[in-house]
Design a protein around this motif. Structure first.
Motif, PDB file in Angstrom:
ATOM      1  N   ASN A   1       0.813  -1.215   0.000  1.00  0.00           N
ATOM      2  CA  ASN A   1       0.000   0.000   0.000  1.00  0.00           C
ATOM      3  C   ASN A   1       0.846   1.265   0.000  1.00  0.00           C
ATOM      4  OD1 ASN A   1      -2.475  -1.455   0.006  1.00  0.00           O
ATOM      5  ND2 ASN A   1      -2.172  -1.877   2.167  1.00  0.00           N
ATOM      6  N   GLY A   2       1.890   1.264  -0.843  1.00  0.00           N
ATOM      7  CA  GLY A   2       2.715   2.446  -1.034  1.00  0.00           C
ATOM      8  C   GLY A   2       3.810   2.658  -0.010  1.00  0.00           C
ATOM      9  N   ARG A   3       3.950   1.765   0.965  1.00  0.00           N
ATOM     10  CA  ARG A   3       4.978   1.908   2.005  1.00  0.00           C
ATOM     11  C   ARG A   3       5.867   0.677   2.026  1.00  0.00           C
ATOM     12  NH1 ARG A   3       3.007   2.525   7.737  1.00  0.00           N
ATOM     13  NH2 ARG A   3       5.239   2.658   8.022  1.00  0.00           N
ATOM     14  N   TRP A   4       7.164   0.893   2.201  1.00  0.00           N
ATOM     15  CA  TRP A   4       8.088  -0.219   2.378  1.00  0.00           C
ATOM     16  C   TRP A   4       7.965  -0.704   3.811  1.00  0.00           C
ATOM     17  CZ3 TRP A   4      10.133  -2.747  -1.475  1.00  0.00           C
ATOM     18  CH2 TRP A   4      10.264  -2.108  -2.703  1.00  0.00           C
ATOM     19  N   GLU A   5       7.590  -1.960   3.970  1.00  0.00           N
ATOM     20  CA  GLU A   5       7.327  -2.542   5.287  1.00  0.00           C
ATOM     21  C   GLU A   5       8.427  -3.519   5.697  1.00  0.00           C
ATOM     22  OE1 GLU A   5       4.865  -1.792   7.309  1.00  0.00           O
ATOM     23  OE2 GLU A   5       3.436  -0.764   6.010  1.00  0.00           O
ATOM     24  N   ASP A   6       8.800  -3.460   6.977  1.00  0.00           N
ATOM     25  CA  ASP A   6       9.697  -4.466   7.545  1.00  0.00           C
ATOM     26  C   ASP A   6       8.948  -5.800   7.595  1.00  0.00           C
ATOM     27  OD1 ASP A   6      11.421  -2.360   8.022  1.00  0.00           O
ATOM     28  OD2 ASP A   6      11.140  -2.349  10.192  1.00  0.00           O
ATOM     29  N   HIS A   7       9.712  -6.887   7.558  1.00  0.00           N
ATOM     30  CA  HIS A   7       9.117  -8.211   7.684  1.00  0.00           C
ATOM     31  C   HIS A   7       9.947  -9.084   8.612  1.00  0.00           C
ATOM     32  CE1 HIS A   7       6.344  -7.215   4.523  1.00  0.00           C
ATOM     33  NE2 HIS A   7       5.775  -8.408   4.631  1.00  0.00           N
ATOM     34  N   GLN A   8       9.245  -9.753   9.521  1.00  0.00           N
ATOM     35  CA  GLN A   8       9.873 -10.779  10.347  1.00  0.00           C
ATOM     36  C   GLN A   8      10.085 -11.985   9.450  1.00  0.00           C
ATOM     37  OE1 GLN A   8      10.678 -11.102  13.941  1.00  0.00           O
ATOM     38  NE2 GLN A   8      11.729 -12.765  12.907  1.00  0.00           N
ATOM     39  N   VAL A   9      11.327 -12.457   9.377  1.00  0.00           N
ATOM     40  CA  VAL A   9      11.630 -13.631   8.565  1.00  0.00           C
ATOM     41  C   VAL A   9      11.551 -14.863   9.463  1.00  0.00           C
ATOM     42  CG1 VAL A   9      13.368 -14.780   7.133  1.00  0.00           C
ATOM     43  CG2 VAL A   9      13.089 -12.284   7.021  1.00  0.00           C
ATOM     44  N   LEU A  10      10.806 -15.856   9.021  1.00  0.00           N
ATOM     45  CA  LEU A  10      10.699 -17.137   9.711  1.00  0.00           C
ATOM     46  C   LEU A  10      10.970 -18.237   8.694  1.00  0.00           C
ATOM     47  CD1 LEU A  10       7.991 -15.266  10.749  1.00  0.00           C
ATOM     48  CD2 LEU A  10       8.157 -17.006  12.502  1.00  0.00           C
ATOM     49  N   ALA A  11      11.453 -19.367   9.155  1.00  0.00           N
ATOM     50  CA  ALA A  11      11.739 -20.470   8.246  1.00  0.00           C
ATOM     51  C   ALA A  11      11.565 -21.798   8.960  1.00  0.00           C
ATOM     52  CB  ALA A  11      13.159 -20.354   7.692  1.00  0.00           C
ATOM     53  N   ILE A  12      11.422 -22.833   8.147  1.00  0.00           N
ATOM     54  CA  ILE A  12      11.391 -24.202   8.646  1.00  0.00           C
ATOM     55  C   ILE A  12      12.264 -25.027   7.715  1.00  0.00           C
ATOM     56  CG2 ILE A  12       9.282 -24.812   7.369  1.00  0.00           C
ATOM     57  CD1 ILE A  12       8.499 -26.587   9.815  1.00  0.00           C
ATOM     58  N   ILE A  13      13.030 -25.893   8.286  1.00  0.00           N
ATOM     59  CA  ILE A  13      13.949 -26.755   7.543  1.00  0.00           C
ATOM     60  C   ILE A  13      13.413 -28.190   7.597  1.00  0.00           C
ATOM     61  CG2 ILE A  13      16.354 -27.599   7.395  1.00  0.00           C
ATOM     62  CD1 ILE A  13      16.055 -24.536   7.044  1.00  0.00           C
ATOM     63  N   HIS A  14      13.561 -28.917   6.509  1.00  0.00           N
ATOM     64  CA  HIS A  14      13.138 -30.320   6.476  1.00  0.00           C
ATOM     65  C   HIS A  14      13.796 -31.040   7.658  1.00  0.00           C
ATOM     66  CE1 HIS A  14      12.491 -34.417   5.292  1.00  0.00           C
ATOM     67  NE2 HIS A  14      11.841 -34.056   4.193  1.00  0.00           N
ATOM     68  N   PRO A  15      13.027 -31.715   8.487  1.00  0.00           N
ATOM     69  CA  PRO A  15      13.581 -32.311   9.708  1.00  0.00           C
ATOM     70  C   PRO A  15      14.619 -33.413   9.438  1.00  0.00           C
ATOM     71  CG  PRO A  15      11.299 -32.985   9.388  1.00  0.00           C
ATOM     72  CD  PRO A  15      11.598 -31.944   8.354  1.00  0.00           C
ATOM     73  N   ASN A  16      14.627 -33.993   8.258  1.00  0.00           N
ATOM     74  CA  ASN A  16      15.593 -35.060   7.971  1.00  0.00           C
ATOM     75  C   ASN A  16      16.858 -34.547   7.281  1.00  0.00           C
ATOM     76  OD1 ASN A  16      13.759 -36.870   9.038  1.00  0.00           O
ATOM     77  ND2 ASN A  16      12.841 -37.299   7.055  1.00  0.00           N
ATOM     78  N   ASP A  17      16.948 -33.222   7.060  1.00  0.00           N
ATOM     79  CA  ASP A  17      18.140 -32.670   6.405  1.00  0.00           C
ATOM     80  C   ASP A  17      19.145 -32.125   7.414  1.00  0.00           C
ATOM     81  OD1 ASP A  17      16.996 -33.333   4.023  1.00  0.00           O
ATOM     82  OD2 ASP A  17      16.387 -31.316   3.514  1.00  0.00           O
TER      83      ASP A  17
END
Length: 179
Positions: A163-179
């Motif tokens: 909506n016209g504004r640059w927004e910060d983002h919380q980065v979250l991730a999940i890794i394959h449990p067998n890797d």
């Protein structure tokens, strides 16, 4: 179709275009708080049909996977969940996105849908990592991801224009449990 307890997810077909349009139009104001504003053309049946065609084409090309979130009891479309920017090679990763109808929030449906698509990503697509970006004030969405096993990695400053504004983002991730 990938079944959960009270919801299931499945790729969209052309028959879903009316339901998808209804979901988008009835939740427009709510959805646009967390994504870009869209033109009135976006909210047309023709455009929703073209989106579904594009999503299915991109799925065949292993670029993105778009699913509807449906209630098991009624087959009602209540949201969407997707994997996009699928990267193969040495990364084997994708980003996840989702929307749930405002009236369905707080019932655990999004967490269940995220778990279903993560399982699909790891076991069917053989992905190694799935990443999400959420505006830090969107506590509900962060909770969804954490309940689904994602971990916080940091803040991406002014990462996405919404909506016209640059927004910060919380980065979250999940890794394959067998890797």
């Amino acid at each position: 179709m990938i079944k959960g307890d009270d919801i299931y997810i499945r790729p969209f077909t052309g028959l879903d275009s009316v339901s998808l349009l209804n979901l988008q139009t009835s939740n427009r104001e709510f959805f646009e708080k967390f994504s870009m504003s869209r033109s009135s053309h976006y909210y047309s049946l023709d455009n929703q049909m073209k989106l579904i065609e594009k999503w299915n084409d991109n799925q065949e090309k292993d670029r993105e996977y778009n699913f509807g979130i449906f209630k098991s009891e009624s087959d009602e479309l209540i949201g969407t969940v997707n994997l996009f920017q699928v990267i193969r090679g040495s990364l084997q990763s994708a980003f996840i996105g989702y929307f749930l109808a405002e009236k369905q929030n707080g019932k655990g449906y999004t967490t269940k849908a995220v778990k279903l698509i993560v399982d699909y990503a790891f076991n069917n697509l053989q992905l190694h990592r799935i990443e999400a970006g959420v505006m830090p004030h969107n506590i509900g969405s962060i909770r969804v991801l954490e309940k689904a096993g994602f971990h916080k990695e940091g803040i991406a400053k002014k990462n996405v224009k919404i909506n016209g504004r640059w927004e910060d983002h919380q980065v979250l991730a999940i890794i394959h449990p067998n890797d």
